[in-house]
Design a protein around this motif. Structure first.
Motif, PDB file in Angstrom:
ATOM      1  N   SER A 240      14.853  20.860  -5.384  1.00 53.08           N
ATOM      2  CA  SER A 240      16.604  20.523  -5.665  1.00 53.08           C
ATOM      3  C   SER A 240      17.248  19.871  -7.332  1.00 53.08           C
ATOM      4  O   SER A 240      18.215  20.483  -7.694  1.00 53.08           O
ATOM      5  CB  SER A 240      16.837  19.129  -4.858  1.00 53.08           C
ATOM      6  OG  SER A 240      16.110  17.730  -5.049  1.00 53.08           O
ATOM      7  N   LEU A 241      15.937  19.650  -7.901  1.00 52.50           N
ATOM      8  CA  LEU A 241      16.120  18.846  -9.423  1.00 52.50           C
ATOM      9  C   LEU A 241      15.752  20.608 -10.042  1.00 52.50           C
ATOM     10  O   LEU A 241      16.789  20.466 -10.891  1.00 52.50           O
ATOM     11  CB  LEU A 241      14.657  18.049 -10.151  1.00 52.50           C
ATOM     12  CG  LEU A 241      14.838  17.438 -11.011  1.00 52.50           C
ATOM     13  CD1 LEU A 241      16.318  16.524 -11.572  1.00 52.50           C
ATOM     14  CD2 LEU A 241      14.263  16.337 -11.223  1.00 52.50           C
ATOM     15  N   ILE A 242      14.699  21.583  -9.704  1.00 56.40           N
ATOM     16  CA  ILE A 242      14.837  22.816 -10.596  1.00 56.40           C
ATOM     17  C   ILE A 242      16.336  23.308  -9.921  1.00 56.40           C
ATOM     18  O   ILE A 242      16.661  24.488 -11.111  1.00 56.40           O
ATOM     19  CB  ILE A 242      13.250  23.081  -9.653  1.00 56.40           C
ATOM     20  CG1 ILE A 242      11.634  22.117 -10.443  1.00 56.40           C
ATOM     21  CG2 ILE A 242      13.292  24.618 -10.266  1.00 56.40           C
ATOM     22  CD1 ILE A 242      11.206  22.756  -9.966  1.00 56.40           C
ATOM     23  N   ASP A 243      16.656  23.246  -9.412  1.00 57.36           N
ATOM     24  CA  ASP A 243      17.665  23.952  -8.681  1.00 57.36           C
ATOM     25  C   ASP A 243      18.690  24.144  -9.307  1.00 57.36           C
ATOM     26  O   ASP A 243      19.284  25.001  -9.931  1.00 57.36           O
ATOM     27  CB  ASP A 243      18.006  24.259  -7.243  1.00 57.36           C
ATOM     28  CG  ASP A 243      18.891  25.303  -6.964  1.00 57.36           C
ATOM     29  OD1 ASP A 243      19.075  26.292  -7.444  1.00 57.36           O
ATOM     30  OD2 ASP A 243      19.864  24.401  -5.897  1.00 57.36           O
ATOM     31  N   GLY A 244      18.931  22.557  -9.966  1.00 54.47           N
ATOM     32  CA  GLY A 244      20.145  22.050  -9.922  1.00 54.47           C
ATOM     33  C   GLY A 244      20.394  22.692 -11.588  1.00 54.47           C
ATOM     34  O   GLY A 244      21.373  22.738 -12.008  1.00 54.47           O
TER      35      GLY A 244
END
Length: 845
Positions: A83-87
């Protein structure tokens, strides 16, 4: 007698003609019905497999709970980091055709080829000469003091050229961007963010034309941006024209401007870079006194805005991938043990006509169902972990508002759950399908063993787990040692009891240097009389203050040959009041600091130790003279002070010189106060004293410097904490794997152990045998892990400070800790093996 005639089955066929007149054969009607029946049978079989899988898992609640929780931890960690990498990295910027956006940079010989920002004239030349760039815009960070009802508030903003609207390609939801005419004439117009429009203007649809009092000047609102859109981050609230002055347009040495651009359709990044190199060469030839040796280039805007957090996220994702792999290996071992007890069941099913493929499909279905349960639990944990992690990140973390559980993250969780189910279920399924039918029927479920090949498979999995554990421990150890080294770095001043407050004076009210000096003098008088204040001073810039106001300038040493154009050495420049060094606790190495006599006509300059060592090695710099800037302003060195870190603790110490604030008065300055009281407790009283001088000055970056310094370590602290947590969980999972494999091995080898004991083997020898098996797996894993860590640790180099990727101490501690932990995990199964009764174990067989 009637003869029985053979029945001839005819396939109904008919011919028809197409509109072209050629005959075609009509497909048999029963084939369509057969396909429907096959599809129905497949769905029925799949439904039966899922139902049977659920029944099997319910019958073994202990196995199901342990396996599901093991998978849930790995899936939750992967979901959280994804979720962090995607955002931050994967999600496109919220601008139309964001892949065409670039961040432009310049580089000068004096900066050793490091990317730097633009001067206004060079920016204007690039905008005028480029043919590959559709629009080129300049912008600079700004802080706006928003006055109104209540206390003044510092609002983050940007001053930008009107062309930035075309670069971003974002249409305001209300109104418009400011025009080129408004920019050039310096009109007080502003575009505001959606959040400021809602919070300050009450989401008034008639807000256009309303005024905001910013920095003592009334700005007219001409546009409101759409929700969740901002530049360079969503934290930016106000956008105003940059309005270059005539001096700005001529000053090629005044380098402060960030530049972004939008490529024309069909233009590649390499083509734009080639054109920028051509423009730089032309400027170097046209303006040799300033732009000699200048280089220009471009990077994708997204990578530029993300900055240096990309490597941290990639390392964290690799860590959770290792963690999930260890969890899969554990569950695969559990599945092997589980499947070993069902060999008679599988043999009976094969004897009744089931194929090996049917058995494999059933076992894979059970694995996928188990992974689905783990995925649901992991998603539940991730729903809590994602906001908890985001709350720990600093507000300046790039694109933090885009981090969350959305459809993309849910699809990722689903995909990784299914992939996990196949990965940990494939080996047990294939191994069970290859089991000998006759042998399986002869053995009871209690006596069914995994066999030599299955035990070997278990040891291989555990060896891989140990290798993954060691890799993570090495990575966590390196980052932890780096954080310890970084925390011990001396910033060059004493932080305890120190408060900093960055003040920006409204240009409309403080139009000249005398007015600014009067304000600063009154503030120091008010603050110095406050009970508990030991000393107070002013400085621009503040250490660890706003990065955009940290500037440097070229200089030369009087009496030495002047450097060629563009080759002047660079040093940071700070303007300070006389009490600055004593207030900050910066040591005086030689000479003196500034006094009250260093006023508006002072020619005194104080240099840092780094500048003295680099340019006056073996000499006494006190009394020598420097020529500062392009005007070659002559100043005399009166003192040398210790080095100070200005941007962050990781950055190398740069040469610096200090000028008297009374002569070189800035429009913004930082107030530093040393107190014997609790710094945070004194802050409200300090704010009231400043507001007695001017109530429109907002509390911008007002905080104890200890807290500011601690906040600067936030990325390193968070990376270390997460890596330590993941490494710890992975270590526990690895030890569980060692324990499980040895426990099952002892149970399967009871007859062998009984025979050994009956033939005279001692309990000590049996204990040594089991512990030796554990140590052998651990050492094999350590060997593989060290080799892998040496290859992978170089990707950590950008995160480390004062520690080499191949640090021997870290590797030695990890290589010693993992086998010791494995022996501890193996001790209980080994002790159980020594208690085997030879007679009962032989009778049971």
């Amino acid at each position: 007698m009637r003869r029985n005639r053979p029945v001839r089955l005819r396939t109904p066929q008919s011919h028809k003609r197409t509109h072209f007149g050629s005959p075609v054969l009509e497909q048999p009607r029963f084939q369509s019905a057969r396909r429907v029946q096959q599809s129905t049978n497949t769905m029925d079989t799949l439904s039966q497999d899922v139902t049977y899988a659920l029944r099997v898992l319910v019958k073994r609640p202990g196995f199901t709970l342990i396996a599901a929780l093991t998978l849930a931890l790995g899936i939750a960690a992967n979901t959280t980091i994804f979720s962090l990498i995607d955002g931050v990295l994967l999600r496109p910027l919220p601008y139309p055709q964001a892949d065409r956006l670039l961040s432009l940079w310049t580089s000068y010989p004096a900066s050793n080829g490091q990317p730097d920002v633009f001067s206004p004239p060079n920016f204007l030349d690039v905008a005028a000469r480029s043919r590959t760039l559709e629009a080129v815009g300049g912008y600079d960070d700004a802080s706006f003091a928003l006055a109104g009802s209540g206390q003044p508030e510092s609002i983050p903003g940007e001053r930008m050229s009107a062309s930035m609207g075309r670069v971003l390609g974002v249409a305001p939801q209300l109104g418009r961007w400011f025009t080129a005419e408004e920019d050039e004439s310096g009109q007080a117009v502003a575009v505001v963010s959606d959040s400021l429009w809602r919070n300050r203007l009450g989401a008034d649809p008639q807000a256009l034309g309303r005024t905001l009092l910013l920095n003592g000047r009334a700005f007219v609102v001409v546009g409101v941006l759409p929700p969740r859109v901002g530049f360079p981050s969503i934290l930016t609230q106000i956008y105003a024209p940059i309005s270059f002055s005539p001096d700005d347009r001529q000053s090629r040495g005044n380098v402060y401007l960030n530049v972004a651009a939008r490529m024309r359709p069909g233009v590649s990044v390499s083509t734009a870079q080639a054109e920028l190199r051509t423009i730089a060469a032309a400027l170097a030839q046209q303006y040799p006194n300033v732009d000699a040796g200048i280089q220009m280039g471009a990077d994708p805007l997204q990578s530029s805005l993300v900055g240096n957090v990309g490597p941290i996220l990639v390392v964290l994702w690799a860590a959770v991938a290792f963690m999930l792999a260890v969890g899969c290996a554990n569950v695969a071992n559990l599945q092997l043990a589980h499947a070993a007890g069902r060999q008679r069941e599988f043999a009976l099913r094969r004897s009744l006509g089931a194929t090996n493929g049917r058995i494999v499909r059933q076992l894979l279905t059970e694995s996928v169902v188990l992974a689905g349960i783990g995925g649901v639990l992991g998603l539940a944990i991730g729903a809590w972990a994602v906001p908890a992690m985001a709350a720990q990140l600093p507000s300046a973390f790039p694109r933090l508002r885009d981090v969350g559980l959305d459809a993309r993250v849910l699809w990722f969780t689903f995909a990784i759950s299914m992939l996990t189910g196949v990965l940990f279920g494939l080996a047990p399924a294939v191994g069970s399908a290859r089991r000998d039918l006759a042998r399986s029927l002869r053995e009871g479920s209690a006596g069914a063993g995994r066999g030599v090949s299955h035990r070997r498979m278990g040891r291989v999995l555990v060896t891989g787990e140990v290798a993954a554990v060691l890799i993570l421990l090495v990575g966590a150890g390196l980052v932890l040692r780096s954080l310890v080294r970084l925390s011990a770095v001396d910033p060059g001043f004493r932080t305890r009891g120190l408060i900093a407050w960055q003040m920006f004076l409204p240009p409309a009210r403080y139009t000249n240097a005398p007015a600014q000096r009067t304000f600063y003098r009154n503030v120091l008088e008010q603050v110095a009389s406050l009970p508990g204040v030991q000393a107070a001073a002013l400085a621009q810039p503040l250490p660890f203050g706003p990065v955009d106001i940290v500037t440097d300038t070229g200089f030369a040493v009087a009496g030495r040959p002047l450097p060629a154009a563009g080759q002047s050495p660079q040093a940071l420049i700070a303007r300070i009041s006389p009490t600055y060094f004593s207030t900050m606790g910066i040591p005086l190495r030689r000479g003196r600091g500034f006094t009250e006599q260093d006023g508006e006509t002072s020619q005194s300059v104080v240099i840092s130790e780094a500048l003295a060592n680099r340019y006056f090695a073996g000499q006494d710099p006190v009394g020598q003279r420097l020529l500062l800037g392009r005007q070659r302003l002559e100043m005399q060195i009166v003192g040398v002070v210790g080095d100070v870190k200005h941007i962050n603790l990781r950055a190398d110490t740069r040469p610096e010189f200090y000028l008297p604030l009374a002569r070189f008065t800035p429009g913004a300055a930082g107030l530093v106060v040393r107190t014997s009281m609790d710094a945070a407790a004194l802050l409200p009283a300090l704010q009231r004293r400043v507001w007695t001088v001017d109530s429109s000055i907002p509390a911008n970056l007002a905080a104890p410097l200890e807290r500011v310094l601690y906040g600067s370590l936030a990325p390193a602290r968070i990376a270390t904490m997460l890596l330590a947590v993941f490494a710890g969980i992975t270590l526990v999972l690895g030890l569980v794997g060692v324990y499980g494999v040895l426990s099952y091995s002892v149970r399967q080898r009871r007859r062998e152990i009984g025979i050994r004991l009956a033939l005279g083997a001692s309990q000590r020898e049996v204990l040594r045998m089991v512990l030796g098996e554990a140590l052998g797996m651990a050492m094999a894993g350590v060997t593989i892990g060290i080799a892998s860590a040496l290859l992978l640790s170089r990707y950590l180099e950008s995160l480390l400070y004062g520690v080499k990727p191949a640090d021997p101490a870290t590797y030695a501690v990890a290589a010693l800790a993992v086998p010791c932990a494995a022996l501890l995990a193996a001790y209980q199964p080994a002790r159980r093996a020594t208690r085997v009764d030879p007679a009962s174990s032989l009778r049971s067989e």
